[in-house]
Design an enzyme around this catalytic site. Structure first.
Site, PDB file in Angstrom:
ATOM      1  N   ASP A  32      -6.542   9.814   4.812  1.00  0.00           N
ATOM      2  CA  ASP A  32      -6.704   8.364   4.641  1.00  0.00           C
ATOM      3  C   ASP A  32      -7.716   7.808   5.647  1.00  0.00           C
ATOM      4  O   ASP A  32      -7.458   6.820   6.330  1.00  0.00           O
ATOM      5  CB  ASP A  32      -5.357   7.657   4.800  1.00  0.00           C
ATOM      6  CG  ASP A  32      -5.358   6.252   4.198  1.00  0.00           C
ATOM      7  OD1 ASP A  32      -6.253   5.959   3.379  1.00  0.00           O
ATOM      8  OD2 ASP A  32      -4.459   5.458   4.539  1.00  0.00           O
ATOM      9  N   GLY A  60       2.300  -1.446   3.577  1.00  0.00           N
ATOM     10  CA  GLY A  60       3.149  -1.246   2.423  1.00  0.00           C
ATOM     11  C   GLY A  60       4.535  -0.743   2.769  1.00  0.00           C
ATOM     12  O   GLY A  60       5.509  -1.016   2.061  1.00  0.00           O
ATOM     13  N   GLY A 109       0.871  -6.252  12.827  1.00  0.00           N
ATOM     14  CA  GLY A 109       0.343  -5.623  11.628  1.00  0.00           C
ATOM     15  C   GLY A 109       1.431  -5.429  10.589  1.00  0.00           C
ATOM     16  O   GLY A 109       2.610  -5.274  10.910  1.00  0.00           O
ATOM     17  N   THR A 156       4.181  -3.414  12.240  1.00  0.00           N
ATOM     18  CA  THR A 156       3.895  -2.892  13.575  1.00  0.00           C
ATOM     19  C   THR A 156       4.080  -4.020  14.575  1.00  0.00           C
ATOM     20  O   THR A 156       3.569  -5.126  14.379  1.00  0.00           O
ATOM     21  CB  THR A 156       2.467  -2.337  13.668  1.00  0.00           C
ATOM     22  OG1 THR A 156       2.299  -1.300  12.699  1.00  0.00           O
ATOM     23  CG2 THR A 156       2.197  -1.768  15.051  1.00  0.00           C
TER      24      THR A 156
END
Length: 456
Positions: A162, A44, A41, A48
Site C-alpha cells: 500500500d 476505514g 487520524g 489514530t
C-alpha cells in the site's frame, strides 16, 4: 486534556488528570499507562490518537491506533482484526530508522490497540496540498530513500502492498522519510506469490497483478512509481493512464514550469510497466539503476563547444572507498562543470553558475557511497543547524577554522570522519572562505537539492 476512546461517547474531552470519562464512565488510560489526548487520524478500520506515556518520567508522546469496526459482518471483522494484529507483528520484525517503532500491542474493552513511535511531520500528500507539485530533485531523493526502505523490508520477506503519498511521512526536524501503515503488509513466501488472495491496497496506486490478488516485491515498486508521477503532476493516477491505448500519459500532465529529465522519465517508466517481466524486479535493481549516471553533455556558452562530463571515475572511486582520490576528482569535475582549468580555485560567487544537474550528481554519489555521511547537501544541513555560524560549522564537520592552507593532513579520508567532513574545501578560493557555506546553501536551495539524513 484527555480523550475518551469510546466511539459512542458524546463528550470525549476530559481534564488531563481524569481517570474515567465524565460522560460515559469509560476508563481513560489505556493499559493503565497511555493517555490519549486527541484524534489525529481516521481510516476505514479505526482511528489514530496522539497520546502520552505516563509511565515514563518525561511522558513522551506516541501514536495509538485503535481498531473499531462493526461486528455484524463476522467475516469482515475477523479479517480486520487479522490485519491489525499483522501490522503489530510486522512492525515488531522490521526494526529500521524509516519505519515507526512498535511500543505496545494489546486489547482493551473489546478494542484492539497498537502503540507506535510518533512521527512528527507531514505525509507527502499533505506536502503536495500545501506546497504544490514536487520538483525533479525531490523525486530523486524520494526514490532513493524509499527504495532503501523497500530493499530492507523485502529482504525480510515482507511486501508493503500500500505504497502511496498518504503512507509516506517526512520528519519535521531531520527531513528523512518514514514508511507507515503496515496493516496490509504480508509475507512474500513462494506459495503466497503463486496463490490468488484477497485484493488489498489503494486502487489508484495498486499494481495490475495485485488487482488479481498476487502481490510481489515488484508490486511495491510499481506503487512507488505511481506515487512519484502523482507528486510531479498533482493529477489523480486514474487520469494519468490512457486506458484506450494502454499506456501512461503522465508527462502530458506535467505543469509547464515543472520539467523532468529524460533520465528520470526512463526510470519512472521502468517502474510503471504493467507487465511484471518488463518492470524493475527489485529495490536493489532499482537502486543500481539510479546509480548509473550516464555521460552528460553540457553547453558551455563561453567556449561555444560541447564538453562531455563523465562521472564514472568518481563513481568507481567512491564505490571502492577511495575517499581522498574521490575528493580530488570532485574538484576536477567541478572545474570542468564551470569550464575552468583543472586545479583552479573556485570562488563563492561562482557557485551561482554551477549547473544544478552536475551539483546534484556529485552530491548524490557522495551521499550514496558514504551512506548519507558525506556530501554538499549534508554540509548545508549542518550549516543551517548551527545557525550559519562558520566557526561552529567547521568544528562540527572536523575542519580547522583558521587553517587556510587546506592541506590533506587536515582531513580524515575515511568513514570514521565526522558527518559532513567530505568533500573537503580544498577547492575554495579567495580570502573569505566563511562565505562559501552560505553560497553553497543558496545554490542547493535554488536547485531543489535536499539531504535526507538519519544521522542528525
Amino acid at each position: 486534556m484527555s480523550y475518551c476512546t469510546n466511539i459512542d461517547c458524546l463528550r470525549p474531552q476530559n481534564s488531563d488528570r481524569s481517570r474515567f470519562c465524565n460522560s460515559c464512565g469509560q476508563e481513560l488510560l489505556l493499559k493503565q499507562r497511555y493517555r490519549p489526548l486527541a484524534v489525529i487520524g481516521c481510516g476505514g478500520f479505526g482511528r489514530t490518537f496522539l497520546a502520552i506515556d505516563e509511565h515514563l518520567p518525561d511522558q513522551p508522546k506516541c501514536a495509538i491506533k485503535q481498531l473499531y469496526f462493526s461486528q455484524e459482518n463476522t467475516e469482515v471483522w475477523h479479517k480486520a482484526v487479522k490485519l491489525f494484529h499483522q501490522e503489530a507483528v510486522r512492525l515488531n520484525e522490521l526494526q529500521h530508522s524509516q519505519i515507526p517503532k512498535l511500543l505496545a500491542h494489546f486489547e482493551q474493552n473489546q478494542k484492539f490497540y497498537i502503540v507506535e513511535e510518533l512521527i512528527d511531520g507531514q505525509t507527502l500528500a499533505q506536502e503536495l496540498q500545501q506546497q504544490g507539485v514536487l520538483k525533479e530533485s525531490q523525486i530523486w531523493e524520494i526514490l532513493k530513500s524509499l527504495l532503501l526502505t523497500l530493499q530492507f523490508i523485502h529482504s525480510q520477506q515482507v511486501i508493503h502492498r500500500d505504497i502511496k503519498p498518504e503512507n509516506i511521512m517526512r520528519r519535521s526536524v531531520r527531513g528523512d522519510l518514514v514508511l507507515i501503515d503496515f496493516g496490509v503488509a504480508k509475507l512474500a513466501t513462494n506459495t503466497r506469490q503463486l496463490r490468488t488472495d484477497t485484493i488489498v491496497g489503494s486502487p489508484e496506486y495498486i499494481a495490475p497483478e495485485q488487482l488479481r490478488g498476487k502481490a510481489l516485491p515488484a508490486s511495491d515498486l510499481y506503487s512507488l512509481g505511481v506515487t512519484c508521477i502523482y507528486l510531479l503532476t498533482a493529477v489523480s493516477p486514474f487520469d494519468l493512464f490512457d486506458i484506450t491505448n494502454d499506456r501512461w500519459v503522465w508527462q502530458e500532465h506535467l505543469p509547464a514550469d515543472n520539467t523532468v529529465s529524460d533520465r528520470l522519465c526512463e526510470i519512472l517508466d521502468k517502474l510503471l510497466q504493467n507487465a511484471v517481466s518488463q518492470r524493475l524486479q527489485s529495490a536493489t535493481e532499482a537502486l543500481q539503476t539510479l546509480e548509473e549516471q550516464p555521460k552528460k553533455l553540457l553547453n558551455i556558452s563561453n567556449y561555444h563547444t560541447l564538453t562531455t562530463i563523465d562521472y564514472k571515475h568518481l563513481h568507481d572511486l567512491l564505490a571502492k572507498g577511495k575517499w581522498q582520490s574521490a575528493d580530488r576528482e570532485t574538484w576536477d569535475l567541478m572545474c570542468q562543470a564551470l569550464a575552468k582549468p583543472r586545479g583552479s580555485y573556485i570562488f563563492s560567487s561562482e557557485l551561482d553558475k554551477f549547473p544544478c544537474e552536475d551539483l546534484q550528481t556529485i552530491d548524490h554519489l557522495w551521499m550514496n557511497y558514504s551512506h548519507g555521511r558525506f556530501g554538499f547537501s549534508v554540509q548545508t544541513v549542518i550549516y543551517k543547524k548551527v545557525s550559519e555560524d562558520y566557526g561552529i560549522f567547521c568544528n562540527q564537520v572536523g575542519w580547522h577554522i583558521y587553517n587556510y592552507s587546506y592541506a590533506n593532513s587536515e582531513f580524515n579520508f575515511s568513514l570514521k570522519a565526522p558527518i559532513g567532513h567530505l568533500p573537503s574545501r580544498i577547492w575554495i578560493g579567495g580570502s573569505q572562505p566563511w562565505r562559501y557555506p552560505n553560497a553553497l546553501a543558496v545554490k542547493l536551495a535554488a536547485c531543489g537539492i535536499i539531504a535526507i539524513l538519519n544521522h542528525l
